[in-house]
Design a protein around this motif. Structure first.
Motif, mmCIF file in Angstrom:
data_model
loop_
_atom_site.group_PDB
_atom_site.id
_atom_site.type_symbol
_atom_site.label_atom_id
_atom_site.label_comp_id
_atom_site.label_asym_id
_atom_site.label_seq_id
_atom_site.Cartn_x
_atom_site.Cartn_y
_atom_site.Cartn_z
ATOM 1 N N LEU A 15 7.080 14.880 9.884
ATOM 2 C CA LEU A 15 6.134 14.004 10.575
ATOM 3 C C LEU A 15 4.725 14.183 10.037
ATOM 4 C CD1 LEU A 15 5.543 12.009 12.829
ATOM 5 C CD2 LEU A 15 5.310 13.929 14.407
ATOM 6 N N GLU A 16 4.348 15.439 9.774
ATOM 7 C CA GLU A 16 3.005 15.695 9.230
ATOM 8 C C GLU A 16 2.859 15.068 7.840
ATOM 9 O OE1 GLU A 16 0.090 19.514 8.252
ATOM 10 O OE2 GLU A 16 2.084 19.819 9.077
ATOM 11 N N LYS A 17 3.945 15.131 7.037
ATOM 12 C CA LYS A 17 3.900 14.535 5.706
ATOM 13 C C LYS A 17 3.695 13.037 5.795
ATOM 14 C CE LYS A 17 6.604 14.138 1.439
ATOM 15 N NZ LYS A 17 7.871 14.493 0.776
ATOM 16 N N LYS A 18 4.344 12.359 6.748
ATOM 17 C CA LYS A 18 4.177 10.915 6.918
ATOM 18 C C LYS A 18 2.741 10.573 7.292
ATOM 19 C CE LYS A 18 8.916 9.570 8.112
ATOM 20 N NZ LYS A 18 8.980 8.500 7.130
ATOM 21 N N PHE A 19 2.160 11.387 8.182
ATOM 22 C CA PHE A 19 0.770 11.119 8.571
ATOM 23 C C PHE A 19 -0.185 11.315 7.404
ATOM 24 C CE2 PHE A 19 2.059 11.520 13.033
ATOM 25 C CZ PHE A 19 1.352 10.442 13.548
ATOM 26 N N GLN A 20 0.123 12.220 6.498
ATOM 27 C CA GLN A 20 -0.764 12.483 5.369
ATOM 28 C C GLN A 20 -0.764 11.358 4.356
ATOM 29 O OE1 GLN A 20 0.585 16.258 3.864
ATOM 30 N NE2 GLN A 20 -0.552 17.447 5.368
ATOM 31 N N GLN A 21 0.188 10.429 4.474
ATOM 32 C CA GLN A 21 0.269 9.321 3.523
ATOM 33 C C GLN A 21 -0.516 8.100 3.962
ATOM 34 O OE1 GLN A 21 4.467 8.643 3.153
ATOM 35 N NE2 GLN A 21 4.842 10.496 1.951
ATOM 36 N N VAL A 29 -3.180 -1.454 9.202
ATOM 37 C CA VAL A 29 -4.228 -1.571 8.173
ATOM 38 C C VAL A 29 -4.767 -2.994 8.133
ATOM 39 C CG1 VAL A 29 -4.666 -1.485 5.694
ATOM 40 C CG2 VAL A 29 -3.340 0.327 6.782
ATOM 41 N N VAL A 30 -3.874 -3.960 8.200
ATOM 42 C CA VAL A 30 -4.298 -5.372 8.184
ATOM 43 C C VAL A 30 -5.198 -5.666 9.380
ATOM 44 C CG1 VAL A 30 -3.479 -7.748 8.409
ATOM 45 C CG2 VAL A 30 -2.308 -6.159 6.876
ATOM 46 N N SER A 31 -4.830 -5.138 10.539
ATOM 47 C CA SER A 31 -5.648 -5.351 11.736
ATOM 48 C C SER A 31 -7.055 -4.775 11.554
ATOM 49 C CB SER A 31 -4.964 -4.689 12.948
ATOM 50 O OG SER A 31 -5.766 -4.832 14.107
ATOM 51 N N TYR A 32 -7.129 -3.578 10.980
ATOM 52 C CA TYR A 32 -8.448 -2.981 10.754
ATOM 53 C C TYR A 32 -9.246 -3.774 9.717
ATOM 54 C CZ TYR A 32 -12.085 0.285 9.472
ATOM 55 O OH TYR A 32 -13.303 0.855 9.214
ATOM 56 N N MET A 33 -8.576 -4.247 8.672
ATOM 57 C CA MET A 33 -9.282 -5.004 7.639
ATOM 58 C C MET A 33 -9.824 -6.317 8.194
ATOM 59 S SD MET A 33 -6.782 -4.286 4.355
ATOM 60 C CE MET A 33 -7.824 -5.137 3.198
ATOM 61 N N ARG A 34 -9.092 -6.930 9.110
ATOM 62 C CA ARG A 34 -9.615 -8.142 9.749
ATOM 63 C C ARG A 34 -10.860 -7.828 10.564
ATOM 64 N NH1 ARG A 34 -3.768 -10.387 11.910
ATOM 65 N NH2 ARG A 34 -2.993 -11.131 9.879
ATOM 66 N N PHE A 35 -10.797 -6.717 11.288
ATOM 67 C CA PHE A 35 -11.975 -6.299 12.054
ATOM 68 C C PHE A 35 -13.160 -6.040 11.122
ATOM 69 C CE2 PHE A 35 -14.436 -2.581 13.457
ATOM 70 C CZ PHE A 35 -15.035 -3.120 14.592
ATOM 71 N N ALA A 36 -12.903 -5.334 9.997
ATOM 72 C CA ALA A 36 -13.977 -5.026 9.049
ATOM 73 C C ALA A 36 -14.525 -6.297 8.410
ATOM 74 C CB ALA A 36 -13.452 -4.063 7.980
ATOM 75 N N ARG A 37 -13.640 -7.246 8.093
ATOM 76 C CA ARG A 37 -14.091 -8.511 7.507
ATOM 77 C C ARG A 37 -15.001 -9.267 8.477
ATOM 78 N NH1 ARG A 37 -12.378 -12.247 3.623
ATOM 79 N NH2 ARG A 37 -10.713 -10.831 2.962
ATOM 80 N N PHE A 38 -14.607 -9.263 9.754
ATOM 81 C CA PHE A 38 -15.431 -9.936 10.760
ATOM 82 C C PHE A 38 -16.814 -9.284 10.864
ATOM 83 C CE2 PHE A 38 -16.947 -9.820 15.178
ATOM 84 C CZ PHE A 38 -17.182 -11.184 15.388
ATOM 85 N N LYS A 39 -16.855 -7.945 10.905
ATOM 86 C CA LYS A 39 -18.137 -7.234 10.989
ATOM 87 C C LYS A 39 -18.972 -7.478 9.743
ATOM 88 C CE LYS A 39 -19.165 -4.777 13.805
ATOM 89 N NZ LYS A 39 -19.936 -5.018 15.050
ATOM 90 N N ARG A 40 -18.312 -7.521 8.572
ATOM 91 C CA ARG A 40 -19.037 -7.768 7.328
ATOM 92 C C ARG A 40 -19.644 -9.162 7.332
ATOM 93 N NH1 ARG A 40 -15.199 -6.371 4.250
ATOM 94 N NH2 ARG A 40 -14.350 -8.392 3.585
ATOM 95 N N GLY A 41 -18.877 -10.139 7.817
ATOM 96 C CA GLY A 41 -19.399 -11.503 7.893
ATOM 97 C C GLY A 41 -20.592 -11.607 8.823
ATOM 98 N N MET A 42 -20.529 -10.893 9.955
ATOM 99 C CA MET A 42 -21.655 -10.912 10.889
ATOM 100 C C MET A 42 -22.906 -10.309 10.255
ATOM 101 S SD MET A 42 -20.599 -12.411 13.615
ATOM 102 C CE MET A 42 -21.902 -11.952 14.751
ATOM 103 N N LEU A 61 0.814 -1.219 0.000
ATOM 104 C CA LEU A 61 0.000 0.000 0.000
ATOM 105 C C LEU A 61 0.844 1.266 0.000
ATOM 106 C CD1 LEU A 61 -2.782 -1.010 2.563
ATOM 107 C CD2 LEU A 61 -2.864 -1.086 0.067
ATOM 108 N N GLY A 62 2.169 1.130 -0.099
ATOM 109 C CA GLY A 62 3.023 2.313 -0.122
ATOM 110 C C GLY A 62 3.259 2.920 1.243
ATOM 111 N N ILE A 63 3.126 2.163 2.325
ATOM 112 C CA ILE A 63 3.350 2.657 3.683
ATOM 113 C C ILE A 63 4.344 1.720 4.365
ATOM 114 C CG2 ILE A 63 1.127 3.809 3.925
ATOM 115 C CD1 ILE A 63 0.015 1.385 5.259
ATOM 116 N N ASN A 64 4.833 2.169 5.542
ATOM 117 C CA ASN A 64 5.834 1.341 6.217
ATOM 118 C C ASN A 64 5.184 0.100 6.835
ATOM 119 O OD1 ASN A 64 4.747 1.993 8.787
ATOM 120 N ND2 ASN A 64 5.945 3.862 8.850
ATOM 121 N N GLU A 65 6.041 -0.787 7.311
ATOM 122 C CA GLU A 65 5.571 -2.097 7.777
ATOM 123 C C GLU A 65 4.612 -1.981 8.956
ATOM 124 O OE1 GLU A 65 7.443 -6.345 9.421
ATOM 125 O OE2 GLU A 65 8.742 -4.661 8.865
ATOM 126 N N HIS A 66 4.938 -1.084 9.896
ATOM 127 C CA HIS A 66 4.071 -0.939 11.071
ATOM 128 C C HIS A 66 2.672 -0.473 10.667
ATOM 129 C CE1 HIS A 66 2.750 0.092 15.126
ATOM 130 N NE2 HIS A 66 2.330 1.239 14.614
#
Length: 292
Positions: A259-265, A14-27, A4-9
């Motif tokens: 730092l602000e530039k990193k957050f904007q990405q 993002v992966v953690s949020y997508m898992r949460f969203a997938r679980f909610k979508r399945g429910m 996704l063009g972002i650092n590993e952390h």
């Protein structure tokens, strides 16, 4: 694996949020399926139905599904707002103002990229869960990302405070030196007045007084010379310190902009839009099926 063009952390977040969203979508999908199953079990008990009975059953099913989907969409919106609140709160701690580009949320190419990333991540996650059931624990949200930059900013702020303290100390010393100079000049004037008042005294007293005045004058000149040299040194040190302070402030500003530039990405908004888009597509699909 799609990136996704972002650092590993941040990608892990993002992966953690997508898992949460997938679980909610399945429910949500299970709830919709349950609505249809309940209709089959409770109403479809006869072989033939009139048109009015079919319309009544479909209206009831539409009402239930509409309510469930609307509730899930509202809950998803509130969840996304809470996620944004976490990000903005972290940014405000560093006096940053994050900006969003809503037009990117409709970018089909970016949405496809996120979909591919989710697909590849889901596949790799299944393989990892089969091979090793122990999953690494993600770092807390407020401690990850740009850690080195945050430490640099903190260090620059600390240096800034030290320089400010040193500047105040030098200014205090310079003020004390000027006060001492004024006191010595006043003492000299007082001695000169005393000398003028005692001109008519005996020659011996005059000689002694002149000697004292000469000694005091010599001492004053020496002290004045030392004070002038010290004052010049303090002034030069003050100028150097101010230059260092401006340099540190410039470095601090640069670090904060970086730092602000990193957050904007961040791609958090794109993920949220993808979820909403998929929800809308599911609703449209349900409506088409209901229409049929």
């Amino acid at each position: 694996q799609a990136e996704l063009g972002i650092n590993e952390h941040h990608q892990n977040e993002v992966v953690s949020y997508m898992r949460f969203a997938r679980f909610k979508r399945g429910m949500c999908l299970k709830t919709v399926d349950s609505c249809f199953q309940d209709l089959k079990d409770s109403r479809l008990v006869e072989e033939t139905f009139t048109v009015d009975e079919v319309i009544d059953m479909l209206d009831g099913l539409q009402s239930v599904v509409h309510s469930e989907v609307e509730s899930e969409l509202i809950n998803t919106t509130y969840t996304n707002v809470l996620l944004l609140r976490q990000l903005f709160s972290q940014a405000e701690k560093w006096y940053l103002k994050l900006q969003t580009d809503v037009s990117d949320l409709e970018n089909r190419e970016l949405l496809d990229q996120v979909a591919e990333f989710e697909k590849s991540e889901y596949t790799s996650s299944n393989k990892k869960s089969t091979a090793d059931p122990i999953k690494p624990k993600l770092a807390p949200l407020n401690e990850g990302g740009s850690e080195l930059l945050n430490k640099t900013v903190a260090h620059l702020q600390e240096e800034n405070e030290k320089l400010k303290t040193r500047l105040r100390t030098i200014e205090t010393q310079a003020t004390a030196a000027l006060d001492e100079k004024s006191k010595l000049e006043k003492s000299l004037r007082d001695l000169q007045m005393i000398q003028g008042d005692q001109k008519n005294n005996a020659n011996q007293d005059i000689t002694e007084l002149e000697n004292k005045v000469a000694a005091l004058k010599s001492q004053f000149e020496k002290t004045l010379s030392d004070t002038t040299a010290n004052q010049k040194f303090l002034e030069e040190d003050l100028v150097t310190t101010k230059h260092n302070l401006l340099k540190v402030q410039d470095q601090l500003s640069t670090a904060e902009k970086e730092l602000e530039k990193k957050f904007q990405q961040t791609a958090a908004y794109r993920n949220m839009k993808e979820i909403l888009t998929k929800k809308n597509e599911q609703i449209k699909d349900l409506r088409r099926r209901l229409s049929k």
